[in-house]
Design a protein around this motif. Structure first.
Motif, PDB file in Angstrom:
ATOM      1  N   GLN A  97      33.823  25.913  88.358  1.00 55.70           N
ATOM      2  CA  GLN A  97      34.557  26.368  87.183  1.00 55.70           C
ATOM      3  C   GLN A  97      35.903  25.678  86.985  1.00 55.70           C
ATOM      4  O   GLN A  97      36.236  25.284  85.858  1.00 55.70           O
ATOM      5  CB  GLN A  97      34.725  27.894  87.230  1.00 55.70           C
ATOM      6  N   PRO A  98      36.726  25.496  88.028  1.00 54.76           N
ATOM      7  CA  PRO A  98      38.010  24.795  87.807  1.00 54.76           C
ATOM      8  C   PRO A  98      37.828  23.370  87.310  1.00 54.76           C
ATOM      9  O   PRO A  98      38.641  22.879  86.515  1.00 54.76           O
ATOM     10  CB  PRO A  98      38.673  24.834  89.183  1.00 54.76           C
ATOM     11  N   TYR A  99      36.756  22.692  87.759  1.00 52.24           N
ATOM     12  CA  TYR A  99      36.510  21.328  87.287  1.00 52.24           C
ATOM     13  C   TYR A  99      36.171  21.339  85.798  1.00 52.24           C
ATOM     14  O   TYR A  99      36.639  20.493  85.036  1.00 52.24           O
ATOM     15  CB  TYR A  99      35.363  20.692  88.080  1.00 52.24           C
ATOM     16  N   ALA A 100      35.352  22.292  85.394  1.00 51.69           N
ATOM     17  CA  ALA A 100      34.977  22.379  83.982  1.00 51.69           C
ATOM     18  C   ALA A 100      36.190  22.731  83.123  1.00 51.69           C
ATOM     19  O   ALA A 100      36.405  22.146  82.052  1.00 51.69           O
ATOM     20  CB  ALA A 100      33.864  23.404  83.798  1.00 51.69           C
ATOM     21  N   ALA A 101      36.985  23.691  83.589  1.00 54.62           N
ATOM     22  CA  ALA A 101      38.125  24.152  82.792  1.00 54.62           C
ATOM     23  C   ALA A 101      39.192  23.065  82.656  1.00 54.62           C
ATOM     24  O   ALA A 101      39.661  22.768  81.550  1.00 54.62           O
ATOM     25  CB  ALA A 101      38.725  25.408  83.420  1.00 54.62           C
ATOM     26  N   SER A 102      39.570  22.451  83.772  1.00 56.87           N
ATOM     27  CA  SER A 102      40.667  21.489  83.744  1.00 56.87           C
ATOM     28  C   SER A 102      40.218  20.108  83.311  1.00 56.87           C
ATOM     29  O   SER A 102      40.804  19.509  82.403  1.00 56.87           O
ATOM     30  CB  SER A 102      41.317  21.408  85.137  1.00 56.87           C
ATOM     31  N   ASN A 103      39.156  19.594  83.935  1.00 55.24           N
ATOM     32  CA  ASN A 103      38.783  18.197  83.724  1.00 55.24           C
ATOM     33  C   ASN A 103      37.976  17.960  82.460  1.00 55.24           C
ATOM     34  O   ASN A 103      37.968  16.839  81.943  1.00 55.24           O
ATOM     35  CB  ASN A 103      37.997  17.671  84.930  1.00 55.24           C
ATOM     36  N   LEU A 104      37.292  18.987  81.969  1.00 56.40           N
ATOM     37  CA  LEU A 104      36.501  18.820  80.754  1.00 56.40           C
ATOM     38  C   LEU A 104      37.190  19.474  79.559  1.00 56.40           C
ATOM     39  O   LEU A 104      37.566  18.809  78.604  1.00 56.40           O
ATOM     40  CB  LEU A 104      35.092  19.373  80.962  1.00 56.40           C
ATOM     41  N   MET A 105      37.389  20.785  79.610  1.00 54.43           N
ATOM     42  CA  MET A 105      38.020  21.462  78.472  1.00 54.43           C
ATOM     43  C   MET A 105      39.485  21.035  78.321  1.00 54.43           C
ATOM     44  O   MET A 105      39.949  20.784  77.198  1.00 54.43           O
ATOM     45  CB  MET A 105      37.925  22.974  78.632  1.00 54.43           C
ATOM     46  N   GLY A 106      40.205  20.943  79.430  1.00 52.11           N
ATOM     47  CA  GLY A 106      41.594  20.506  79.353  1.00 52.11           C
ATOM     48  C   GLY A 106      41.713  19.102  78.781  1.00 52.11           C
ATOM     49  O   GLY A 106      42.610  18.821  77.979  1.00 52.11           O
ATOM     50  N   PHE A 107      40.789  18.214  79.181  1.00 48.79           N
ATOM     51  CA  PHE A 107      40.837  16.844  78.665  1.00 48.79           C
ATOM     52  C   PHE A 107      40.466  16.811  77.184  1.00 48.79           C
ATOM     53  O   PHE A 107      41.061  16.059  76.400  1.00 48.79           O
ATOM     54  CB  PHE A 107      39.900  15.951  79.473  1.00 48.79           C
ATOM     55  N   MET A 108      39.504  17.621  76.780  1.00 53.89           N
ATOM     56  CA  MET A 108      39.142  17.683  75.366  1.00 53.89           C
ATOM     57  C   MET A 108      40.329  18.176  74.524  1.00 53.89           C
ATOM     58  O   MET A 108      40.623  17.618  73.456  1.00 53.89           O
ATOM     59  CB  MET A 108      37.942  18.611  75.159  1.00 53.89           C
ATOM     60  N   ASN A 109      41.019  19.184  75.013  1.00 54.88           N
ATOM     61  CA  ASN A 109      42.191  19.674  74.287  1.00 54.88           C
ATOM     62  C   ASN A 109      43.272  18.597  74.190  1.00 54.88           C
ATOM     63  O   ASN A 109      43.962  18.482  73.176  1.00 54.88           O
ATOM     64  CB  ASN A 109      42.755  20.918  74.977  1.00 54.88           C
ATOM     65  N   MET A 110      43.412  17.803  75.248  1.00 51.63           N
ATOM     66  CA  MET A 110      44.392  16.721  75.226  1.00 51.63           C
ATOM     67  C   MET A 110      44.002  15.665  74.192  1.00 51.63           C
ATOM     68  O   MET A 110      44.842  15.182  73.428  1.00 51.63           O
ATOM     69  CB  MET A 110      44.490  16.108  76.627  1.00 51.63           C
ATOM     70  N   LEU A 111      42.735  15.289  74.153  1.00 51.07           N
ATOM     71  CA  LEU A 111      42.281  14.310  73.166  1.00 51.07           C
ATOM     72  C   LEU A 111      42.509  14.813  71.739  1.00 51.07           C
ATOM     73  O   LEU A 111      42.978  14.065  70.870  1.00 51.07           O
ATOM     74  CB  LEU A 111      40.796  14.008  73.370  1.00 51.07           C
ATOM     75  N   GLU A 112      42.188  16.072  71.496  1.00 52.63           N
ATOM     76  CA  GLU A 112      42.374  16.639  70.162  1.00 52.63           C
ATOM     77  C   GLU A 112      43.850  16.673  69.774  1.00 52.63           C
ATOM     78  O   GLU A 112      44.216  16.338  68.643  1.00 52.63           O
ATOM     79  CB  GLU A 112      41.791  18.051  70.116  1.00 52.63           C
ATOM     80  N   ALA A 113      44.700  17.067  70.731  1.00 53.09           N
ATOM     81  CA  ALA A 113      46.143  17.106  70.442  1.00 53.09           C
ATOM     82  C   ALA A 113      46.678  15.699  70.177  1.00 53.09           C
ATOM     83  O   ALA A 113      47.497  15.494  69.277  1.00 53.09           O
ATOM     84  CB  ALA A 113      46.885  17.755  71.606  1.00 53.09           C
ATOM     85  N   CYS A 114      46.198  14.720  70.939  1.00 54.99           N
ATOM     86  CA  CYS A 114      46.643  13.338  70.720  1.00 54.99           C
ATOM     87  C   CYS A 114      46.153  12.816  69.374  1.00 54.99           C
ATOM     88  O   CYS A 114      46.882  12.125  68.654  1.00 54.99           O
ATOM     89  CB  CYS A 114      46.125  12.439  71.840  1.00 54.99           C
ATOM     90  N   ARG A 115      44.926  13.158  69.031  1.00 57.19           N
ATOM     91  CA  ARG A 115      44.373  12.718  67.746  1.00 57.19           C
ATOM     92  C   ARG A 115      45.191  13.259  66.581  1.00 57.19           C
ATOM     93  O   ARG A 115      45.602  12.503  65.690  1.00 57.19           O
ATOM     94  CB  ARG A 115      42.917  13.190  67.648  1.00 57.19           C
ATOM     95  N   HIS A 116      45.431  14.556  66.576  1.00 58.26           N
ATOM     96  CA  HIS A 116      46.146  15.165  65.450  1.00 58.26           C
ATOM     97  C   HIS A 116      47.644  14.904  65.522  1.00 58.26           C
ATOM     98  O   HIS A 116      48.327  14.984  64.494  1.00 58.26           O
ATOM     99  CB  HIS A 116      45.860  16.664  65.398  1.00 58.26           C
ATOM    100  N   GLY A 117      48.149  14.593  66.708  1.00 55.05           N
ATOM    101  CA  GLY A 117      49.572  14.298  66.849  1.00 55.05           C
ATOM    102  C   GLY A 117      49.908  12.843  66.611  1.00 55.05           C
ATOM    103  O   GLY A 117      51.063  12.450  66.769  1.00 55.05           O
ATOM    104  N   GLU A 118      48.903  12.045  66.252  1.00 50.42           N
ATOM    105  CA  GLU A 118      49.088  10.622  65.957  1.00 50.42           C
ATOM    106  C   GLU A 118      49.779   9.895  67.118  1.00 50.42           C
ATOM    107  O   GLU A 118      50.725   9.133  66.935  1.00 50.42           O
ATOM    108  CB  GLU A 118      49.873  10.441  64.653  1.00 50.42           C
ATOM    109  N   ILE A 119      49.259  10.153  68.314  1.00 49.03           N
ATOM    110  CA  ILE A 119      49.797   9.521  69.516  1.00 49.03           C
ATOM    111  C   ILE A 119      49.488   8.025  69.500  1.00 49.03           C
ATOM    112  O   ILE A 119      48.381   7.611  69.158  1.00 49.03           O
ATOM    113  CB  ILE A 119      49.185  10.185  70.774  1.00 49.03           C
ATOM    114  N   ARG A 120      50.460   7.220  69.909  1.00 50.61           N
ATOM    115  CA  ARG A 120      50.259   5.762  69.924  1.00 50.61           C
ATOM    116  C   ARG A 120      49.445   5.306  71.134  1.00 50.61           C
ATOM    117  O   ARG A 120      48.733   4.310  71.054  1.00 50.61           O
ATOM    118  CB  ARG A 120      51.615   5.044  69.922  1.00 50.61           C
ATOM    119  N   HIS A 121      49.561   6.020  72.260  1.00 55.88           N
ATOM    120  CA  HIS A 121      48.837   5.587  73.454  1.00 55.88           C
ATOM    121  C   HIS A 121      48.675   6.755  74.416  1.00 55.88           C
ATOM    122  O   HIS A 121      49.648   7.435  74.757  1.00 55.88           O
ATOM    123  CB  HIS A 121      49.593   4.456  74.157  1.00 55.88           C
TER     124      HIS A 121
END
Length: 335
Positions: A97-121
Motif C-alpha cells: 500500500q505505501p508503494y501504491a500511495a506514494s510512488n503511483l498516486m503521489g507521482f500522478m498528483n505531481m504530474l497533474e500539478a506540474c501540467r496545470h502549473g505550467e512547470i518548465r522542468h
C-alpha cells in the motif's frame, strides 16, 4: 526574484542534500515531506531542522497522495522547476500500500500539478532497480528494463512511463534519474553502508548476503546531488532516439529523458565491509545469508549519456566516501 524550486522528500536522504546545495547556491527552496515512519523519524526531523532556520527555505509537511493538498501547494508558490524525490523506498517487499500511495498516486498528483502549473522542468527520481533481471552490464538507459523483480522497481518503471506520457501529451519536460546505491552522511539507516557501520560500531553481527560476493555501483551522495543540480536547468529536448522509432510520424516526440547516475565502478560488498572496519578500527562479526528476494548480484551504470549531455560523472572513490560517512556517523551518534 526567481520562483522557488520545489524539492519533495526534503527530509529524506537525497532530498535534504539537494535542498542544502540549492540554498548554498542562492536559490529559494520549498521543501516538502510527509515524514512517513519507514525508518527512524528522528533522523528525518534532524535533517529538516538543519534546513528550516535558513531564510530562503520554506518547509511544508504534506502527503503528496493528497491531490487537493498538492494542487494547493502549487497554487501558493508558483513553481517553475520541480525536483521530485519523495517516494516509498526499498526493494524488500513488506506492504504494497505505501508503494501504491506514494510512488503511483503521489507521482500522478505531481504530474497533474506540474501540467496545470505550467512547470518548465520536472526532475524526478527513478532507480537502478528498474533494470531488474537484466544480465547485460553495464546497465544502459537504451536497454530494455521490462523485468523488475521488486514492487519498488515496478513503481519506478511506471513513473518513467507516466512521465513520458505526460511529456508526449502535454509537452511537460521531464528528466528521470536512475540512482545507483547512494550512500553518505545523513544516509538511510536501512541501507548497507549505514546498517553495517551501525552494527559494527555497536559490536553486533552483520548479515552479509552471498558471502559478500555481491557487487554494487556505490555512488556518493554529493555526486548524485551535483548531477541533479546540473540537470534542473537543462530541460530536455525531444529524445532523438525515441523520435526515430516512432511508429506514427504524426505523433510528436516527447521532451523526456532518463539518465543513469552511478560511479561505473562496481565494488564487492566484502571490500565495503573491510573499508568500514578500517574506518571504525574494529572487525565485523559476520553471518552469511542468502541473497534476499528482490536483490541482484551486480549493478553497474553506463554513464555515457550523462557525460555527453551534462559534462559530469560521479567520481568519489568508495574509500573517500566511507571515510566521510564514518566521520559523520561518529559525530551524529556520539561514537
Amino acid at each position: 526574484m526567481s520562483s522557488p524550486i520545489l524539492v519533495t522528500g526534503a527530509a529524506g536522504f537525497i532530498g535534504y542534500h539537494v535542498a542544502e546545495k540549492l540554498l548554498a547556491a542562492g536559490h529559494r527552496v520549498v521543501g516538502v515531506d510527509s515524514f512517513t515512519p519507514y525508518y527512524d523519524l528522528r533522523l528525518k526531523e534532524a535533517r529538516f531542522a538543519r534546513l528550516e532556520p535558513q531564510s530562503a527555505f520554506r518547509g511544508e509537511r504534506l502527503d503528496l497522495s493528497d491531490a487537493e493538498g498538492t494542487r494547493d501547494l502549487f497554487r501558493r508558490h508558483r513553481f517553475e522547476r520541480v525536483i521530485h524525490l519523495a517516494a516509498q523506498p526499498g526493494v524488500r517487499f513488506v506492504d504494497p500500500q505505501p508503494y501504491a500511495a506514494s510512488n503511483l498516486m503521489g507521482f500522478m498528483n505531481m504530474l497533474e500539478a506540474c501540467r496545470h502549473g505550467e512547470i518548465r522542468h520536472l526532475v524526478y527520481a527513478s532507480s537502478s532497480s528498474v533494470y531488474g533481471a537484466n544480465r547485460k552490464l553495464p546497465f544502459s538507459e537504451h536497454d530494455s528494463a521490462d523485468h523488475p523483480i521488486s514492487l519498488y522497481a515496478a513503481t519506478k518503471k511506471a513513473n518513467e512511463m507516466m512521465a513520458h506520457s505526460y511529456a508526449s501529451l502535454f509537452g511537460l519536460a521531464c528528466t528521470g534519474l536512475r540512482f545507483f546505491t547512494v550512500y553518505g552522511p545523513w544516509g538511510r539507516p536501512d541501507m548497507a553502508v549505514y546498517k553495517f557501520t551501525h552494527a559494527i560500531a555497536e559490536g553486533r553481527r552483520i548479515e552479509v548476503a552471498n558471502a559478500g560476493k555481491v557487487w554494487r555501483d556505490f555512488t556518493y551522495v554529493d555526486d548524485i546531488v551535483e548531477g541533479i543540480v546540473r540537470l534542473v536547468d537543462r530541460a530536455p529536448a525531444p529524445d532523438p532516439a525515441w523520435d526515430a522509432q516512432r511508429p506514427d510520424p504524426a505523433i510528436s516526440p516527447a521532451p523526456h529523458r532518463v539518465y543513469n547516475i552511478g560511479n561505473d565502478r562496481p565494488e564487492e560488498v566484502n571490500r565495503l565491509v573491510a573499508l568500514i572496519e578500517d574506518a571504525l578500527g574494529r572487525k565485523a562479526d559476520r553471518a552469511d545469508v542468502p541473497l534476499p528476494p528482490g536483490d541482484v548480484l551486480e549493478t553497474r551504470a553506463d554513464v555515457t549519456d550523462l557525460r555527453r549531455d551534462v559534462g559530469f560523472v560521479p567520481s568519489t572513490s568508495l574509500e573517500e566516501g566511507i571515510r566521510r560517512f564514518v566521520t559523520w556517523y561518529r559525530g551524529y551518534h556520539g561514537v
